[in-house]
Motif scaffolding. Structure first.
Motif, PDB file in Angstrom:
ATOM      1  N   GLU A  19      10.686  -6.667  -4.760  1.00  0.00           N
ATOM      2  CA  GLU A  19      10.900  -8.013  -4.288  1.00  0.00           C
ATOM      3  C   GLU A  19      12.061  -8.160  -3.391  1.00  0.00           C
ATOM      4  N   VAL A  20      13.279  -7.211  -3.736  1.00  0.00           N
ATOM      5  CA  VAL A  20      14.450  -7.317  -2.732  1.00  0.00           C
ATOM      6  C   VAL A  20      13.953  -6.742  -1.545  1.00  0.00           C
ATOM      7  N   VAL A  21      12.946  -5.581  -1.581  1.00  0.00           N
ATOM      8  CA  VAL A  21      12.966  -4.633  -0.552  1.00  0.00           C
ATOM      9  C   VAL A  21      11.977  -5.667   0.504  1.00  0.00           C
ATOM     10  N   LEU A  22      11.108  -6.229  -0.278  1.00  0.00           N
ATOM     11  CA  LEU A  22      10.259  -7.152   0.717  1.00  0.00           C
ATOM     12  C   LEU A  22      11.069  -8.164   1.232  1.00  0.00           C
ATOM     13  N   ALA A  23      12.083  -8.612   0.580  1.00  0.00           N
ATOM     14  CA  ALA A  23      12.790  -9.528   1.213  1.00  0.00           C
ATOM     15  C   ALA A  23      13.720  -9.251   2.174  1.00  0.00           C
ATOM     16  N   ASN A  24      14.312  -7.950   2.234  1.00  0.00           N
ATOM     17  CA  ASN A  24      15.075  -7.316   3.129  1.00  0.00           C
ATOM     18  C   ASN A  24      14.107  -6.955   4.410  1.00  0.00           C
ATOM     19  N   ALA A  25      13.181  -6.819   4.213  1.00  0.00           N
ATOM     20  CA  ALA A  25      12.132  -6.615   5.398  1.00  0.00           C
ATOM     21  C   ALA A  25      11.777  -8.096   6.099  1.00  0.00           C
ATOM     22  N   ARG A  26      11.806  -9.194   5.280  1.00  0.00           N
ATOM     23  CA  ARG A  26      11.589 -10.385   6.060  1.00  0.00           C
ATOM     24  C   ARG A  26      12.810 -10.564   6.756  1.00  0.00           C
ATOM     25  N   GLU A  27      13.751 -10.427   6.232  1.00  0.00           N
ATOM     26  CA  GLU A  27      15.522 -10.764   6.585  1.00  0.00           C
ATOM     27  C   GLU A  27      15.398 -10.080   8.210  1.00  0.00           C
ATOM     28  N   VAL A  28      14.891  -8.997   8.531  1.00  0.00           N
ATOM     29  CA  VAL A  28      14.986  -8.348   9.881  1.00  0.00           C
ATOM     30  C   VAL A  28      13.539  -8.682  10.751  1.00  0.00           C
ATOM     31  N   GLY A  29      12.958  -9.609  10.072  1.00  0.00           N
ATOM     32  CA  GLY A  29      11.655  -9.791  10.873  1.00  0.00           C
ATOM     33  C   GLY A  29      10.319  -9.041  10.718  1.00  0.00           C
ATOM     34  N   VAL A  30      10.199  -8.358   9.620  1.00  0.00           N
ATOM     35  CA  VAL A  30       9.131  -7.612   9.196  1.00  0.00           C
ATOM     36  C   VAL A  30       7.893  -8.580   8.696  1.00  0.00           C
ATOM     37  N   GLY A  31       6.957  -9.055   9.397  1.00  0.00           N
ATOM     38  CA  GLY A  31       6.267 -10.115   8.804  1.00  0.00           C
ATOM     39  C   GLY A  31       5.253  -9.630   7.795  1.00  0.00           C
ATOM     40  N   ALA A  32       4.670  -8.113   8.000  1.00  0.00           N
ATOM     41  CA  ALA A  32       3.528  -7.706   7.448  1.00  0.00           C
ATOM     42  C   ALA A  32       3.941  -6.172   7.032  1.00  0.00           C
ATOM     43  N   ILE A  33       3.305  -5.607   5.993  1.00  0.00           N
ATOM     44  CA  ILE A  33       3.465  -4.218   5.547  1.00  0.00           C
ATOM     45  C   ILE A  33       2.280  -3.757   5.089  1.00  0.00           C
ATOM     46  N   PHE A  34       1.773  -2.770   5.751  1.00  0.00           N
ATOM     47  CA  PHE A  34       0.267  -2.018   5.006  1.00  0.00           C
ATOM     48  C   PHE A  34       1.211  -0.819   4.075  1.00  0.00           C
ATOM     49  N   THR A  35       0.595  -1.309   2.821  1.00  0.00           N
ATOM     50  CA  THR A  35       0.838  -0.043   1.717  1.00  0.00           C
ATOM     51  C   THR A  35      -0.652   0.694   1.534  1.00  0.00           C
ATOM     52  N   ILE A  36      -0.206   1.793   1.428  1.00  0.00           N
ATOM     53  CA  ILE A  36      -1.387   3.003   1.630  1.00  0.00           C
ATOM     54  C   ILE A  36      -1.646   3.576   0.317  1.00  0.00           C
ATOM     55  N   GLY A  37      -3.081   3.485   0.042  1.00  0.00           N
ATOM     56  CA  GLY A  37      -3.389   4.280  -1.090  1.00  0.00           C
ATOM     57  C   GLY A  37      -3.575   6.005  -0.830  1.00  0.00           C
ATOM     58  N   ILE A  38      -3.213   6.769  -1.737  1.00  0.00           N
ATOM     59  CA  ILE A  38      -3.775   8.014  -1.590  1.00  0.00           C
ATOM     60  C   ILE A  38      -4.649   8.680  -2.566  1.00  0.00           C
ATOM     61  N   THR A  39      -5.049   7.832  -3.494  1.00  0.00           N
ATOM     62  CA  THR A  39      -5.993   8.134  -4.855  1.00  0.00           C
ATOM     63  C   THR A  39      -6.600   6.996  -5.017  1.00  0.00           C
ATOM     64  N   ALA A  40      -7.549   7.046  -5.872  1.00  0.00           N
ATOM     65  CA  ALA A  40      -8.237   5.851  -6.454  1.00  0.00           C
ATOM     66  C   ALA A  40      -7.211   4.928  -7.083  1.00  0.00           C
ATOM     67  N   ALA A  41      -6.610   5.562  -7.994  1.00  0.00           N
ATOM     68  CA  ALA A  41      -5.575   4.746  -8.710  1.00  0.00           C
ATOM     69  C   ALA A  41      -4.336   3.960  -7.880  1.00  0.00           C
ATOM     70  N   THR A  42      -4.029   4.632  -6.951  1.00  0.00           N
ATOM     71  CA  THR A  42      -2.767   4.052  -5.970  1.00  0.00           C
ATOM     72  C   THR A  42      -3.556   3.091  -5.123  1.00  0.00           C
ATOM     73  N   SER A  43      -4.785   3.356  -4.565  1.00  0.00           N
ATOM     74  CA  SER A  43      -5.700   2.423  -3.848  1.00  0.00           C
ATOM     75  C   SER A  43      -5.808   1.079  -4.672  1.00  0.00           C
ATOM     76  N   ARG A  44      -6.015   1.272  -5.939  1.00  0.00           N
ATOM     77  CA  ARG A  44      -6.126  -0.165  -6.715  1.00  0.00           C
ATOM     78  C   ARG A  44      -4.775  -0.883  -6.745  1.00  0.00           C
ATOM     79  N   SER A  45      -3.659   0.066  -6.965  1.00  0.00           N
ATOM     80  CA  SER A  45      -2.277  -0.644  -6.838  1.00  0.00           C
ATOM     81  C   SER A  45      -1.868  -1.143  -5.472  1.00  0.00           C
ATOM     82  N   ALA A  46      -2.473  -0.502  -4.371  1.00  0.00           N
ATOM     83  CA  ALA A  46      -2.056  -1.155  -3.113  1.00  0.00           C
ATOM     84  C   ALA A  46      -3.048  -2.458  -3.005  1.00  0.00           C
ATOM     85  N   VAL A  47      -3.989  -2.713  -3.470  1.00  0.00           N
ATOM     86  CA  VAL A  47      -4.961  -3.889  -3.211  1.00  0.00           C
ATOM     87  C   VAL A  47      -4.151  -4.842  -4.429  1.00  0.00           C
TER      88      VAL A  47
END
Length: 268
Positions: A19-47
């Protein structure tokens, strides 16, 4: 407004302070971030992350180095997740000859499966390419001709670090090129020259966080806020202002991924 088109927010590096990382991004104007799956499990986590945070969108797939580890039912998970409204693309997929984790013919088979799924659900695809430029271009060219009826491809060459010729071939196919922290490294003269030659309407930016931290953060954990460095470097290469490059790469991302308008109930 900036968009980080490639990060791995489910990595252990972020489990304590996401949540701190996301706040840091918002503070400098990063409005959206794409988080990427590399397996079925991490794809679930991304969603799950995309459902939890309006700033985050998901990309689902099996990265080429993991295709030999797939279990029964994994692909069905990807197919199901691909239709989720917070999933904006399929991947990362592609070919990797640097690591010896999966036979190249098996990687190519699953590369095609991802491309076909992306076409089926009408979403872009994200390409991982390492030491396999000619193979990737050849497979994309064949898919475009035989399966995509010659139409331009809706895809991204993720963390592009290839040759100028590969860049030109990818652009001819309709691809966008995304640049990561490698663009800022002192020895990346050729990569910067290539990036300067890419039309501005085909440029995307990414961090690949927590990997590939840009200068001046090299050697530290990368995070989405640092995508500012890539936008600044591209602005210098194309001799435009930072604001102009930020607006252009954001427009390119919104158009390619067909993101809903910022601030809408389903968006960022």
């Amino acid at each position: 407004m900036l968009i980080d088109t490639h990060a791995h927010l489910d990595e252990q590096a972020f489990e304590v302070d996401l949540e701190v990382v996301l706040a840091n991004a918002r503070e400098v104007g990063v409005g959206a971030i794409f988080t990427i799956g590399i397996t079925a499990a991490t794809s679930r986590s991304a969603v799950e992350l995309a459902e939890r945070y309006s700033q985050v969108f998901a990309v689902v797939g099996i990265q080429p180095n993991y295709v030999s580890q797939m279990q029964h039912g994994d692909w069905e998970v990807i197919e199901q997740l691909s239709q989720h409204p917070r999933v904006v693309a399929i991947g990362e997929t592609g070919l990797d000859r640097y690591w010896d984790y999966a036979p190249i013919d098996l990687q190519a088979e699953w590369f095609d499966r991802h491309l076909e799924l992306a076409r089926k659900v009408d979403k872009p695809f994200i390409v991982h390419c390492r030491d396999a430029e000619a193979d990737v271009v050849e497979q994309l060219t064949r898919f475009a001709k035989e399966e995509n009826e010659g139409e331009p491809l809706r895809g991204v060459m993720h963390s592009f670090c290839g040759s100028i010729e590969t860049a030109r071939q990818s652009l001819d196919l309709g691809m966008h090129l995304s640049f990561s922290g490698m663009l800022t490294y002192k020895k990346s003269f050729e990569l910067r020259s290539t990036a300067a030659a890419v039309p501005v309407d085909r440029l995307l930016i990414e961090t690949d966080a927590p990997y590939l931290a840009p200068v001046p953060y090299r050697g530290k954990r990368n995070e989405p806020a640092y995508v500012v460095q890539m936008a600044q470097t591209l602005a210098e290469l194309h001799v435009v202002t930072f604001a102009e490059m930020s607006a252009q790469t954001t427009k390119n991302t919104v158009d390619l991924f067909r993101l809903p308008p910022a601030g809408s109930p389903t968006s960022w």
